[in-house]
Design a protein around this motif. Structure first.
Motif, PDB file in Angstrom:
ATOM      1  N   ASN A   1       0.831  -1.214   0.000  1.00 19.58           N
ATOM      2  CA  ASN A   1       0.000   0.000   0.000  1.00 19.58           C
ATOM      3  C   ASN A   1       0.865   1.262   0.000  1.00 19.58           C
ATOM      4  N   GLU A   2       1.928   1.246   0.839  1.00 15.53           N
ATOM      5  CA  GLU A   2       2.838   2.396   0.897  1.00 15.53           C
ATOM      6  C   GLU A   2       3.501   2.633  -0.452  1.00 15.53           C
ATOM      7  N   LEU A   3       3.898   1.532  -1.105  1.00 16.27           N
ATOM      8  CA  LEU A   3       4.539   1.640  -2.417  1.00 16.27           C
ATOM      9  C   LEU A   3       3.583   2.244  -3.447  1.00 16.27           C
ATOM     10  N   GLU A   4       2.344   1.780  -3.436  1.00 14.32           N
ATOM     11  CA  GLU A   4       1.345   2.314  -4.372  1.00 14.32           C
ATOM     12  C   GLU A   4       1.091   3.800  -4.109  1.00 14.32           C
ATOM     13  N   GLU A   5       1.045   4.184  -2.832  1.00 12.86           N
ATOM     14  CA  GLU A   5       0.839   5.599  -2.485  1.00 12.86           C
ATOM     15  C   GLU A   5       2.008   6.449  -2.976  1.00 12.86           C
ATOM     16  N   ALA A   6       3.231   5.920  -2.797  1.00 17.62           N
ATOM     17  CA  ALA A   6       4.424   6.645  -3.244  1.00 17.62           C
ATOM     18  C   ALA A   6       4.422   6.810  -4.759  1.00 17.62           C
ATOM     19  N   LYS A   7       4.033   5.734  -5.465  1.00 14.78           N
ATOM     20  CA  LYS A   7       3.961   5.809  -6.932  1.00 14.78           C
ATOM     21  C   LYS A   7       2.938   6.857  -7.364  1.00 14.78           C
TER      22      LYS A   7
ATOM     23  N   GLU B   1       1.926   9.423  -5.708  1.00 13.80           N
ATOM     24  CA  GLU B   1       2.444  10.752  -5.363  1.00 13.80           C
ATOM     25  C   GLU B   1       3.454  11.222  -6.401  1.00 13.80           C
ATOM     26  N   ILE B   2       4.339  10.320  -6.817  1.00  9.71           N
ATOM     27  CA  ILE B   2       5.344  10.667  -7.834  1.00  9.71           C
ATOM     28  C   ILE B   2       4.670  11.004  -9.154  1.00  9.71           C
TER      29      ILE B   2
ATOM     30  N   ALA C   1       1.662  12.154  -9.550  1.00  8.11           N
ATOM     31  CA  ALA C   1       0.991  13.455  -9.382  1.00  8.11           C
ATOM     32  C   ALA C   1       2.005  14.590  -9.511  1.00  8.11           C
ATOM     33  N   MET C   2       3.203  14.386  -8.942  1.00 10.90           N
ATOM     34  CA  MET C   2       4.244  15.405  -9.035  1.00 10.90           C
ATOM     35  C   MET C   2       4.669  15.607 -10.479  1.00 10.90           C
ATOM     36  N   LYS C   3       4.761  14.513 -11.241  1.00 16.04           N
ATOM     37  CA  LYS C   3       5.251  14.597 -12.618  1.00 16.04           C
ATOM     38  C   LYS C   3       4.304  15.373 -13.530  1.00 16.04           C
ATOM     39  N   ILE C   4       3.022  15.369 -13.232  1.00 20.22           N
ATOM     40  CA  ILE C   4       2.074  16.112 -14.086  1.00 20.22           C
ATOM     41  C   ILE C   4       1.828  17.538 -13.584  1.00 20.22           C
ATOM     42  N   SER C   5       2.458  17.894 -12.469  1.00 18.55           N
ATOM     43  CA  SER C   5       2.277  19.255 -11.949  1.00 18.55           C
ATOM     44  C   SER C   5       3.064  20.255 -12.798  1.00 18.55           C
ATOM     45  N   LYS C   6       2.645  21.529 -12.781  1.00 12.04           N
ATOM     46  CA  LYS C   6       3.299  22.593 -13.553  1.00 12.04           C
ATOM     47  C   LYS C   6       4.752  22.772 -13.117  1.00 12.04           C
TER      48      LYS C   6
END
Length: 197
Positions: free
Chosen positions: A163-169, A171-172, A174-179
């Protein structure tokens, strides 16, 4: 035999070790019995061999008929020596039988760890050493339930890590598509284009 023997009781096996190629389905070797002792905490008491050294056996005719690409000299000179192995072991604990296993146990699943608990769990012997030679009909259930609980804990911990791994993925991603991430990526491309470190 395991179930019929009480703690402190002895078990004697006498089986074919070599030769007798048309008798039985398998031959037994010392390592098999050492692994059997290891898997069930038996006390290894002794081992004996008996062999018919005066009457070596030629290959049986039905085996010769199945052999291909071997010269007749080899076939004529080939001989086996009928040998029996006898092993005496002592049962120490009143626990369920554990099938012998020879190999690496790293990466075992919780189910396998529970099934082969005597060798998969490093301190298994120490956990039950105070019960040597005791007859305890409830011990089997206690041990099984304890290791089932531990296996369940392992499963829960593994699921938590997944679950932690999926959450980290997530999050990453989400960060990659941010401006900000996109601007950062463009900045690094510009630096590389102009040779700036």
């Amino acid at each position: 035999m395991h179930d019929l023997t009480k703690p402190g009781g002895y078990m004697y096996h006498e089986l074919i070790c070599s030769g007798m190629l048309n008798h039985g389905l398998v031959n037994y070797n010392p390592k098999m019995f050492w692994m059997l002792c290891k898997s069930n905490f038996y006390e290894y008491t002794g081992m004996w061999f008996s062999a018919d050294t005066k009457n070596p056996e030629k290959l049986p005719e039905n085996i010769i008929q199945m052999i291909r690409d071997i010269d007749s000299d080899t076939l004529n000179n080939f001989a086996t020596q009928p040998t029996m192995i006898g092993v005496l072991m002592r049962k120490v604990f009143d626990v369920p039988f554990v099938a012998l296993l020879d190999g690496d146990l790293s990466g075992t699943t919780p189910e396998q760890k529970s099934r082969y608990w005597t060798i998969a769990i490093p301190d298994a012997y120490e956990r039950i050493s105070h019960l040597r030679y005791q007859i305890d009909p409830e011990l089997s259930d206690d041990i099984s339930s304890n290791f089932e609980k531990e296996s369940e804990i392992d499963r829960v911990e593994l699921q938590a890590l997944k679950n932690e791994l999926e959450e980290a993925k997530a999050e990453i991603n989400a960060m990659k598509i941010s401006k900000i991430w996109q601007l950062r990526s463009q900045w690094f491309k510009l630096k590389q284009l102009f040779g700036v470190n």
